[in-house]
Design an enzyme around this catalytic site. Structure first.
Site, PDB file in Angstrom:
ATOM      1  N   ASP A  64       0.861  -1.176   0.000  1.00  0.00           N
ATOM      2  CA  ASP A  64       0.000   0.000   0.000  1.00  0.00           C
ATOM      3  C   ASP A  64       0.910   1.243   0.000  1.00  0.00           C
ATOM      4  OD1 ASP A  64      -2.166   1.704   0.003  1.00  0.00           O
ATOM      5  OD2 ASP A  64      -3.249   0.637   1.564  1.00  0.00           O
TER       6      ASP A  64
HETATM    7  C1  NOJ Z   1      -4.105   3.854   0.005  1.00  0.00           C
HETATM    8  C2  NOJ Z   1      -5.257   2.936   0.153  1.00  0.00           C
HETATM    9  O1  NOJ Z   1      -5.193   2.270   1.396  1.00  0.00           O
HETATM   10  C3  NOJ Z   1      -5.376   1.887  -0.939  1.00  0.00           C
HETATM   11  O2  NOJ Z   1      -6.600   1.223  -0.803  1.00  0.00           O
HETATM   12  C4  NOJ Z   1      -5.237   2.521  -2.286  1.00  0.00           C
HETATM   13  O3  NOJ Z   1      -5.390   1.545  -3.292  1.00  0.00           O
HETATM   14  C5  NOJ Z   1      -3.903   3.217  -2.366  1.00  0.00           C
HETATM   15  N1  NOJ Z   1      -3.840   4.254  -1.357  1.00  0.00           N
HETATM   16  C6  NOJ Z   1      -3.664   3.843  -3.735  1.00  0.00           C
HETATM   17  O4  NOJ Z   1      -4.477   4.916  -3.935  1.00  0.00           O
END
Ligand code: NOJ
Length: 760
Positions: free
Chosen positions: A306
């Site tokens: 993430d």
């Molecule tokens: C953080 C989020 O937790 C995740 O779900 C997302 O896909 C990513 N950012 C990218 O935007």
């Protein structure tokens, strides 16, 4: 009933994609043929007729260390789609594996050209984006989609989302999110399928199939990403990004299964999460990332971290510095690093120092390259800019969205049959800021959705009400905070002159989703005060809720006759709401999550274990509160309809099976009303006594059926070892003993039968 209408709507879109050239205005049209006819001696990886693994190995053998680490890097673009200047340079150097947020031909193609034409090996970039519940056509938010209890509908929505995303040059979405969530304070409860593992698994698989189809390399399809691996939804205190402590049995039986279902459905990628799990951050957790995912489940795709989760290992207190973070994440099994740049910056030195092995590095690079070959981006690196003119927000996708929204609506209360509204109503007052808001109809994660494309509840009510109906509108107060007494007075005055009041209440879209946890789950701002004043007018008030989480609706339930849960229903969703309000549609959605009576009951979920002293109002020394019942306001699986249904004749056979056997449960559902409608028949089991205690009920089957007035149908559910067994210290097993079976229209009540599993 409503989902049947949508058959074959994708054919025109797919036809369109069949014409896609795969190149800037056609220059790569015959990429496959050209490559197949490549002169002898051309590198193997350029031959599309060879298997992806072979091509990936050949390509890997030609790469420098910098290029390898570069392929493991994903960088962020700008919110509206442009790439950043440094991306061009990195692409030219073959050191940009992927981007997120860069989209649309005008940005994707020039950046891709740097990678494909001007880098040494011509490895294309993977363009990713959060297409969570639609790209340009915005579908009901995922929790609302789960309320449909209709995985094929979710699959169709994901398929439209994929087609639109693809047309914008994307080949990878960070969805579906499949975190089981039992805490409404956690804002991201909006993004998943709710509290139940069985429903969540069915939806995870359906959404993966919708995004990827049978082959994610096909035009119009994108790679899916199972996220957030794992346990992220159990954040302590419902606070986003917080730590989690989850017992092994809960992990195995509750949190893992939707991810396993995604693997079985062929999901291309996983995303490691932000949270620490039992003390080890999930973005450096070798047990979950390597032992379980790759070892036990044989997942062969790649894992992306993430956003800056690798860097955050330092804050977690797992990594001493950036190099340590890179070493720990990569060695645990995170193949690609999102946004932070520690692999790239610290990896080569860590490798030289022997802290990362070449085998580990190469394995990660191979996984990424293989996915790129499978995704077809070597053969079709570009997107035809013309697609954008035809692919977005087609009449067919709007129609599907309206049907999807209609299925997602949950009628929570309808005393005295107030709904549907009498078509002869002369005057209707629509009250509440949410009724006039376009932006809020989209929910918290709305891809490339545009506020202007959305229909408001006010617009929809005006369109749908009988001709000649006078519709007035007043916001009353803002959703979150503030508002003046004069505005409130104006709303009350408008309402007082009406025959019916439709009051839109809830949360603004940004109050749920990422980084949107709340300590209170009541209606925010002055909405409760406004509603109380509307009630005092004496006019019948129908409440339409727009919200991203279960709310504390105790006061509303006590005081108002009709409540319709609309979630964030998407582009056409308000039209579906209006259809239901005026009887042109019949609600049939069911809650995918428990609605507690108060924040103090959290966590409350239907499939809890039984304590030794279950709550007994007559006995002080039982598991309960002094000041509130333990029963939720609305249980999981609950939802009303304008029709009435009855269940009868539950039978289970055979009465005894061996642990490897299966039983069939049959139950008859009848529409005992004069109006056609949908019922979701739910099948639960209880494993009465086990080596470990089992939940009081577990959903193991469901069917959404449409029945004409008076129509009866006998439904059959099969309960196999997969449904009857569970993971415990001794492994997965169906244990001998008594099993109860319930056929019901919510997780509470219903018909009961039983059977026995005998020892071998
Ligand atoms: C953080 C989020 O937790 C995740 O779900 C997302 O896909 C990513 N950012 C990218 O935007």
């Amino acid at each position: 009933m409503y989902n049947l209408a949508m058959k074959n709507i994708f054919l025109p879109l797919l036809f369109c994609f069949a014409l896609i050239t795969g190149g800037y205005a056609g220059d790569a049209k015959n990429a496959v043929t050209k490559a197949a006819a490549a002169p002898a001696g051309a590198p193997l990886y350029k031959n599309p007729l060879l298997p992806p693994e072979k091509r990936a190995r050949d390509l890997l053998s030609r790469m420098t260390l910098e290029e390898k680490f570069g392929q493991l890097q994903q960088l962020d673009g700008d919110a509206d789609g442009p790439f950043r200047k440094e991306h061009l340079e990195l692409a030219r150097a073959g050191q940009l594996g992927s981007t997120l947020n860069v989209r649309f031909a005008k940005y994707v193609n020039p950046l891709q050209e740097e990678a494909v034409k001007n880098s040494r090996l011509g490895i294309p970039i993977l363009f990713a984006f959060d297409v969570i519940h639609g790209f340009r056509t915005i579908f009901p938010m995922p929790l609302g989609e789960a309320a449909q209890w209709d995985p094929p509908m979710a699959e169709k929505a994901a398929s439209v989302a994929a087609a639109e995303a693809y047309a914008a040059g994307l080949k990878w979405t960070f969805a579906p999110m499949m975190d089981i969530a039992r805490d409404p304070r956690w804002g991201r409860i909006a993004e998943g399928a709710g509290e139940d593992t069985y429903l969540g698994s069915a939806l995870a698989a359906a959404r993966v199939r919708g995004f990827q189809g049978a082959d994610y390399g096909a035009p119009g399809k994108v790679m899916a990403c199972a996220k957030h691996w794992v346990g992220y939804g159990a954040a302590e205190g419902g606070r986003d990004y917080n730590s989690t402590d989850i017992s092994e049995p809960s992990l195995l039986n509750t949190y893992y299964p939707p991810f396993k279902a995604a693997v079985d459905a062929g999901v291309a990628t996983f995303m490691s999460a932000f949270n620490s799990l039992n003390g080890v951050p999930t973005s450096a957790n070798g047990n979950t990332l390597t032992k379980v995912l790759r070892g036990d489940w044989k997942f062969s795709g790649f894992v992306v971290s993430d956003y800056t989760a690798v860097q955050e290992l330092i804050n977690h207190g797992l990594a001493a510095d950036g190099s340590d973070a890179a070493v720990k994440a990569l060695s645990a099994g995170v193949d690609m690093e999102m946004v932070s740049t520690l692999y790239r910056d610290k990896g080569p030195a860590a490798l030289a120092a022997g802290k990362i092995t070449r085998k580990t590095l190469d394995a990660s690079v191979l996984r990424v390259l293989e996915a790129k070959f499978r995704a077809g981006v070597f053969e079709h690196p570009y997107i035809d800019p013309k697609l954008e003119e035809t692919a977005f927000l087609t009449p067919e996708s709007r129609e599907l969205e309206r049907a999807a929204a209609l299925e997602s609506l949950v009628l929570l209360k309808n005393d005295g049959g107030l709904l549907p509204l009498n078509p002869a109503a002369g005057k209707i007052a629509v009250i509440g800021a949410l009724a006039g808001s376009k932006l809020d109809m989209m929910g918290s994660w709305s891809g490339d959705g545009r506020a202007d494309d959305q229909v408001t509840l006010l617009e929809a009510v005006k369109e749908t009400a009988a001709p000649g109906t006078a519709v007035t509108f007043s916001a009353g107060c803002p959703v979150k905070t503030g508002g003046t007494d004069e505005e409130m007075d104006a709303a009350v005055a408008a309402a007082a002159g009406a025959d019916y009041i439709i009051a839109a209440a809830g949360e603004s879209a940004d109050m749920s989703g990422e980084a949107a946890s709340r300590a209170s789950i009541s209606l925010p701002g002055r909405q409760l005060e406004l509603l109380a004043r509307l009630k005092k007018t004496g006019k019948p008030v129908v409440i339409v809720l727009f919200n991203g989480r279960p709310l504390d609706l105790s006061g509303l339930d006590a005081d108002f006759p009709a409540i319709l849960e609309a979630w964030y229903p998407g582009t056409e969703g308000a039209r579906a709401v209006a259809q239901v309000l005026f009887g042109k549609g019949n609600p049939g959605g069911k809650l995918p999550v428990t609605f507690p009576r108060s924040v103090g009951q959290i966590p409350t979920y239907y499939n809890h274990r039984s304590p030794g002293r279950p709550a007994d109002p007559a006995n002080r020394y039982t598991s309960k509160y002094q000041d509130l019942t333990v029963e939720p306001l609305y249980p999981f699986g609950y939802g009303l309809s304008y029709s009435s249904f009855s269940l009868s004749g539950l039978s289970v056979s055979p009465a005894k099976i061996m642990p490897d056997g299966s039983v069939k449960a049959r139950v008859t559902v009848e529409n005992v009303s004069a109006i056609a409608g949908d019922e979701v028949v739910q099948l639960y089991i209880r494993d009465v006594a086990g080596s470990e205690t089992r939940p009081v009920r577990e959903l193991k089957g469901f069917k959404r059926v449409t029945l004409a007035p008076g129509e009866k149908r006998t439904l059959e559910f099969e309960l196999r070892p997969a449904e009857l067994g569970y993971y415990y210290a001794g492994g997965f097993a169906v244990e001998p003993g008594l099993f109860k079976v319930y056929a019901a229209t919510s997780s509470a009540g219903g018909l009961e039968a039983s059977f026995e599993v005998t020892a071998k």
